[in-house]
Design an enzyme around this catalytic site. Structure first.
Site, PDB file in Angstrom:
ATOM      1  N   GLY A  13     -12.957 -37.601  38.440  1.00  0.00           N
ATOM      2  CA  GLY A  13     -13.531 -38.231  37.251  1.00  0.00           C
ATOM      3  C   GLY A  13     -14.015 -37.293  36.167  1.00  0.00           C
ATOM      4  O   GLY A  13     -14.890 -37.659  35.386  1.00  0.00           O
ATOM      5  N   ARG A  93      -2.190 -44.837  41.241  1.00  0.00           N
ATOM      6  CA  ARG A  93      -1.493 -45.974  41.831  1.00  0.00           C
ATOM      7  C   ARG A  93      -0.542 -46.535  40.784  1.00  0.00           C
ATOM      8  O   ARG A  93      -0.910 -46.669  39.615  1.00  0.00           O
ATOM      9  CB  ARG A  93      -2.511 -47.026  42.252  1.00  0.00           C
ATOM     10  CG  ARG A  93      -1.914 -48.113  43.107  1.00  0.00           C
ATOM     11  CD  ARG A  93      -2.988 -48.861  43.858  1.00  0.00           C
ATOM     12  NE  ARG A  93      -2.514 -50.156  44.277  1.00  0.00           N
ATOM     13  CZ  ARG A  93      -1.712 -50.353  45.318  1.00  0.00           C
ATOM     14  NH1 ARG A  93      -1.319 -49.346  46.048  1.00  0.00           N
ATOM     15  NH2 ARG A  93      -1.308 -51.577  45.641  1.00  0.00           N
ATOM     16  N   HIS A 111      -2.124 -37.593  30.657  1.00  0.00           N
ATOM     17  CA  HIS A 111      -1.179 -36.951  31.585  1.00  0.00           C
ATOM     18  C   HIS A 111      -1.210 -35.442  31.340  1.00  0.00           C
ATOM     19  O   HIS A 111      -1.188 -34.998  30.179  1.00  0.00           O
ATOM     20  CB  HIS A 111       0.227 -37.506  31.348  1.00  0.00           C
ATOM     21  CG  HIS A 111       1.231 -36.896  32.272  1.00  0.00           C
ATOM     22  ND1 HIS A 111       1.334 -37.271  33.601  1.00  0.00           N
ATOM     23  CD2 HIS A 111       2.134 -35.907  32.087  1.00  0.00           C
ATOM     24  CE1 HIS A 111       2.274 -36.550  34.177  1.00  0.00           C
ATOM     25  NE2 HIS A 111       2.775 -35.712  33.281  1.00  0.00           N
ATOM     26  N   LEU A 146       6.850 -45.064  34.210  1.00  0.00           N
ATOM     27  CA  LEU A 146       5.822 -44.068  34.521  1.00  0.00           C
ATOM     28  C   LEU A 146       5.808 -42.942  33.478  1.00  0.00           C
ATOM     29  O   LEU A 146       6.841 -42.308  33.242  1.00  0.00           O
ATOM     30  CB  LEU A 146       6.096 -43.487  35.917  1.00  0.00           C
ATOM     31  CG  LEU A 146       5.088 -42.445  36.396  1.00  0.00           C
ATOM     32  CD1 LEU A 146       3.776 -43.102  36.774  1.00  0.00           C
ATOM     33  CD2 LEU A 146       5.658 -41.653  37.567  1.00  0.00           C
ATOM     34  N   ASP A 147       4.653 -42.704  32.882  1.00  0.00           N
ATOM     35  CA  ASP A 147       4.448 -41.583  31.943  1.00  0.00           C
ATOM     36  C   ASP A 147       5.413 -41.607  30.758  1.00  0.00           C
ATOM     37  O   ASP A 147       5.791 -40.556  30.239  1.00  0.00           O
ATOM     38  CB  ASP A 147       4.562 -40.228  32.680  1.00  0.00           C
ATOM     39  CG  ASP A 147       3.527 -40.099  33.784  1.00  0.00           C
ATOM     40  OD1 ASP A 147       2.444 -40.693  33.662  1.00  0.00           O
ATOM     41  OD2 ASP A 147       3.812 -39.407  34.777  1.00  0.00           O
TER      42      ASP A 147
HETATM   43  C1  GRF Z   1      -6.065 -35.196  35.098  1.00  0.00           C
HETATM   44  O1  GRF Z   1      -5.381 -33.985  35.204  1.00  0.00           O
HETATM   45  C2  GRF Z   1      -5.275 -36.196  34.318  1.00  0.00           C
HETATM   46  O2  GRF Z   1      -4.491 -35.609  33.340  1.00  0.00           O
HETATM   47  C3  GRF Z   1      -4.409 -36.818  35.367  1.00  0.00           C
HETATM   48  O3  GRF Z   1      -5.216 -36.894  36.511  1.00  0.00           O
HETATM   49  C4  GRF Z   1      -6.207 -35.882  36.443  1.00  0.00           C
HETATM   50  C5  GRF Z   1      -7.534 -36.566  36.597  1.00  0.00           C
HETATM   51  O4  GRF Z   1      -8.567 -35.627  36.673  1.00  0.00           O
HETATM   52  N1  GRF Z   1      -3.908 -38.104  34.961  1.00  0.00           N
HETATM   53  P1  GRF Z   1     -10.075 -36.114  36.623  1.00  0.00           P
HETATM   54  O5  GRF Z   1     -10.262 -37.064  37.786  1.00  0.00           O
HETATM   55  O6  GRF Z   1     -10.283 -36.786  35.308  1.00  0.00           O
HETATM   56  O7  GRF Z   1     -10.894 -34.882  36.783  1.00  0.00           O
END
Ligand code: GRF
Length: 212
Positions: A13, A93, A111, A146-147
């Site tokens: 988070g 997920r 991402h 996805l992405d």
């Molecule tokens: C980040 O690198 C984000 O880009 C990816 O998942 C990771 C989450 O990291 N989607 P965090 O839980 O916000 O520290």
């Protein structure tokens, strides 16, 4: 009126932390009103609670592998909290058309690569293996692929000769923490969110090469 935002996460988070910090400013156009996780042990839930934000785990196990039923429970919680915009922040997920469709044009993801390069996982190791000299992060609208949703904002960092995946990840993450709050503000600060999304697409935030 600040936009009511729900955050979905599965892990530590740190991006949620950046969004919470930004939303403490009185003039920030969004507030985080609910954090949901599919994993009860996600540290991001505690982070939210410590900030006084309602946080709940809604695990998929209780739904016996029924993805739509799990997502219906997420949607019910988001709806009850009056959520207008959803931020995915490390939500690990796959989403079904149900959730994506419910928040079409109103759901963002961050991402850790310069999309369309390196969708999926292990982006930093793959960037190193590919020998790219610029890497970074992307905030995009979520679609079923996805992405692959429309890109709202990107930030770039240099890839250094002696980088490891960990060092590169840390450099990218620092940019994520700036980019996500900025992209959310750009979307939330407009009168109508679909109009804001369209405007952001025609006028994206600058791609900013950051210092190493
Ligand atoms: C980040 O690198 C984000 O880009 C990816 O998942 C990771 C989450 O990291 N989607 P965090 O839980 O916000 O520290």
């Amino acid at each position: 009126m600040r936009r009511r935002v729900g955050v979905l996460l599965s892990g530590r988070g740190s991006n949620l932390g950046a969004l919470l910090a930004a939303s403490r400013a009185a003039d920030y156009p969004a507030e985080i009103v609910l954090v949901l996780s599919n994993r009860a042990e996600a540290p991001g839930l505690e982070l939210a609670r410590a900030a006084g934000v309602e946080a709940r785990a809604i695990g998929q196990r209780g739904f016996g592998g029924d993805r739509a039923a799990h997502e219906a429970a997420l949607i019910a919680a988001l709806t009850a909290a009056g959520v207008e915009l959803v931020c995915l922040a490390g939500y690990m997920r796959k989403l079904s058309p149900l959730l994506v469709g419910r928040y079409a044009g109103r759901m963002l993801n961050i991402h850790p690569s310069l999309l369309p390069a390196f969708p999926g996982l292990e982006t930093h190791a793959r960037a190193l293996a590919a020998g790219v000299k610029l890497h970074g992060c992307t905030v995009h609208l979520v679609t079923e692929a996805l992405d692959e949703g429309p890109i709202l904002a990107q930030a770039a960092v240099p890839v250094l000769d002696d980088d490891t995946a960990e060092r590169l990840a840390a450099r990218v993450l620092a940019q994520e923490h700036l980019l996500y709050p900025a992209a959310l503000a750009a979307l939330a600060g407009r009168q109508s969110v679909p109009a804001a999304a369209a405007a952001a697409l025609h006028n994206p935030l600058p791609l900013t090469p950051a210092a190493a």
